[in-house]
Design an enzyme around this catalytic site. Structure first.
Site, PDB file in Angstrom:
ATOM      1  N   TYR A 263      47.076  66.743  87.438  1.00 50.53           N
ATOM      2  CA  TYR A 263      46.273  65.709  88.078  1.00 50.53           C
ATOM      3  C   TYR A 263      44.919  66.360  88.335  1.00 50.53           C
ATOM      4  O   TYR A 263      44.796  67.217  89.202  1.00 50.53           O
ATOM      5  CB  TYR A 263      46.907  65.269  89.403  1.00 50.53           C
ATOM      6  CG  TYR A 263      48.077  64.330  89.256  1.00 50.53           C
ATOM      7  CD1 TYR A 263      47.911  62.962  89.453  1.00 50.53           C
ATOM      8  CD2 TYR A 263      49.337  64.804  88.928  1.00 50.53           C
ATOM      9  CE1 TYR A 263      48.992  62.091  89.335  1.00 50.53           C
ATOM     10  CE2 TYR A 263      50.420  63.943  88.800  1.00 50.53           C
ATOM     11  CZ  TYR A 263      50.234  62.596  89.005  1.00 50.53           C
ATOM     12  OH  TYR A 263      51.303  61.739  88.883  1.00 50.53           O
ATOM     13  N   ASP A 291      46.503  58.007  84.070  1.00 51.15           N
ATOM     14  CA  ASP A 291      46.831  56.642  84.486  1.00 51.15           C
ATOM     15  C   ASP A 291      47.098  56.532  85.976  1.00 51.15           C
ATOM     16  O   ASP A 291      47.615  55.520  86.448  1.00 51.15           O
ATOM     17  CB  ASP A 291      48.049  56.127  83.707  1.00 51.15           C
ATOM     18  CG  ASP A 291      49.311  56.945  83.979  1.00 51.15           C
ATOM     19  OD1 ASP A 291      49.179  58.093  84.442  1.00 51.15           O
ATOM     20  OD2 ASP A 291      50.421  56.437  83.727  1.00 51.15           O
ATOM     21  N   HIS A 402      53.510  55.210  83.751  1.00 48.89           N
ATOM     22  CA  HIS A 402      53.887  55.896  84.988  1.00 48.89           C
ATOM     23  C   HIS A 402      55.163  55.306  85.590  1.00 48.89           C
ATOM     24  O   HIS A 402      55.302  55.186  86.811  1.00 48.89           O
ATOM     25  CB  HIS A 402      52.735  55.830  86.002  1.00 48.89           C
ATOM     26  CG  HIS A 402      52.481  57.116  86.727  1.00 48.89           C
ATOM     27  ND1 HIS A 402      51.648  58.085  86.238  1.00 48.89           N
ATOM     28  CD2 HIS A 402      52.957  57.597  87.892  1.00 48.89           C
ATOM     29  CE1 HIS A 402      51.597  59.107  87.082  1.00 48.89           C
ATOM     30  NE2 HIS A 402      52.403  58.838  88.091  1.00 48.89           N
TER      31      HIS A 402
END
Length: 516
Positions: A263, A291, A402
């Site tokens: 991330y 995403d 996700h």
């Protein structure tokens, strides 16, 4: 408290500011219970988090709930042990509790009345079936649902809005049917493959999923051990509840591959620092998550926080802090309207500092400039972005919405894979393509491979497996998938994964018969 930010917390101190070096008492700590001076206790150590309050990803309110008191039970399940060391300056580590205070906290924990949720978990743990009787991933999930906390279940199982995308991820596989080939030699069926050049017993890897310690004290280490014992590959989340070093040290052998789900922090220097850390620990690839720049609207997860607040209110009443014999005063509707409610849940805090301005033209070249590891983009959801990824020169793409936790009505990953196969089959020769979301059976894996996927990722099933049975649950899950994959390969007429081709699967939309 959700994950601490990794932003730079350098602070200018005056020469008159002196922190205590002697052991501290709970009474001293309790005097620092405001946003002007906020101390917390974590594992019998005292920290000054006052200047961190405005930068905390989950907001100051979460920390202030524990201002001046012990925050260990809230902090420990969702933070790696090195989080405080990494993110608070040494001056903010104020010292240890004195022996008397530490004993007082230990006694309070011992005497604390268990919640109904904790009692339920104990009963279910005692009555769960032996692992040998778990036949499929759905049964594993059902055991996990019963034995983990309501908060953990809410976080693991939640999806965005009405959870339609999450449901459709699985339903998408029901629209694809096989064209089996018979009279083919499949006695020595081999489901092994390579993923980014690393060998895997089956074409399955653990897709990045955060906070495994919510379900089991060993957390991600259970998954690492299970993958090591079965020669499969784990992707580790940036938001893991163990440190990246602890996870690396749980490898069964030094050569066991680990992928890292990045991330990307909005501060490139901090993002690079994280990459350097995992490189030094021997991680083998970077999966850049694109995403989840903001958290999806996961209402089940949000409500779990309210339940926790209610439990704390009852606990306070039991400890004599409430007004016994009186009903609590209710807010008026207008007061409720103005009351600030946290709608971010656990997930919101985890992505609060992520980069929301990533681009193909800047982010991928930057990532290539700071690491020589293979780069995969995780979260591609349409054909056009698959093309851009290939043009950007990444090593792979993970088609993923996700797990239905982000944008409601994002297409199921299998449908995106099918569209790429139909519209741009050349993509498969330019990079490796993976999918995750909704995969629960070996036949699901085979359908994806027939359409061109190199491998598939599973996230929640491994969280459930390790929550229910620890590392043994992870091994069992992989063995279940291996058995189902081999059975499906033999029945479809494929001896190796290379024999799985598009002609073996067809998309079918069943239409109801018209009434005459």
């Amino acid at each position: 408290m959700p994950e601490l930010s990794t932003r730079d917390h350098s602070v200018t101190f005056t020469s008159t500011l002196i922190y205590p070096t002697m052991p501290l008492s709970l009474k001293e700590v309790s005097e620092h219970n405001t946003d002007k001076s906020c101390w917390v206790v974590i594992k019998n150590k005292v920290y000054d988090v006052t200047e961190f309050l405005p930068e905390h990803p989950g907001g100051a309110k979460i920390i202030l709930k524990y201002a001046g008191r012990d925050a260990t039970s809230a902090y420990e399940p969702i933070h790696p042990p090195d989080a405080l060391e990494k993110n608070l300056p040494p001056e903010k580590h104020l010292g240890d509790l004195d022996v008397s205070s530490a004993n007082e906290l230990a006694a309070a924990r011992q005497d604390r009345k268990k919640t109904e949720d904790e009692l339920r978990m104990e009963r279910e743990q005692a009555n769960k079936p032996p692992l040998s009787r778990i036949l499929n991933l759905q049964e594993m999930e059902e055991v996990a649902r019963k034995v983990i906390s309501s908060k953990a279940w809410a976080y693991y199982s939640s999806a965005s809005d009405d959870e339609i995308t999450n449901i459709e991820n699985a339903r998408a596989f029901t629209r694809f049917f096989f064209h089996p080939r018979v009279m083919r030699p499949v006695g020595n069926c081999d489901p092994s493959t390579t993923i980014l050049g690393f060998k895997s017993t089956i074409p399955v890897f653990v897709s990045g999923a955060a906070l495994a310690k919510l379900g089991h004290p060993r957390g991600e280490a259970n998954i690492t051990e299970g993958c090591g014992r079965t020669s499969t590959i784990q992707m580790v989340s940036s938001n893991a509840s163990l440190s990246y070093a602890e996870i690396a040290s749980a490898r069964v052998s030094p050569s066991q591959p680990l992928f890292f789900q990045l991330y990307k922090h909005k501060d490139r220097a901090l993002a690079e620092k994280r990459i350097r850390e995992v490189e030094s620990l021997g991680y083998n690839a970077i999966f850049l998550t694109v995403d989840a720049i903001v958290a999806g609207n996961r209402e089940k997860d949000v409500r779990a926080g309210w339940t926790e607040e209610d439990v704390e209110a009852v606990a306070a009443e039991q400890q004599g802090k409430g007004r016994k014999g009186e009903l609590p005063r209710k807010k008026t509707d207008m007061e409720e309207l103005e009351f600030e409610v946290d709608t971010e849940g656990t997930a919101g805090a985890l992505v609060a500092n992520d980069d929301r301005n990533m681009t193909w033209n800047e982010t991928i070249p930057w990532l290539r400039s700071v690491t020589k590891l293979p780069v995969v983009v995780k979260g591609v959801q349409c054909v056009d972005d698959a093309v851009l990824a290939a043009e950007a020169g990444v090593d792979g793409i993970l088609l993923s919405n996700h797990g239905g936790r982000q944008l409601e009505y994002a297409l199921p990953s299998l449908e995106v894979l099918y569209q790429i196969r139909k519209q741009r089959p050349d993509i498969f020769s330019k990079l490796e393509v993976y999918i995750d979301g909704g995969i629960r059976r070996g036949t699901d894996v085979i359908k994806a491979l027939c359409l061109g996927a190199t491998a598939v990722g599973l996230g929640r099933p491994f969280l459930y497996a390790q929550s229910a049975y620890g590392a043994a649950g992870v091994v069992k899950t992989i063995r279940i998938l291996e058995r189902e994959i081999v059975t499906a390969m033999r029945l479809i007429g494929a001896r190796t994964v290379k024999d799985l081709v598009p002609d073996m699967v067809e998309r079918v939309d069943w239409q109801p018969l018209a009434k005459l």
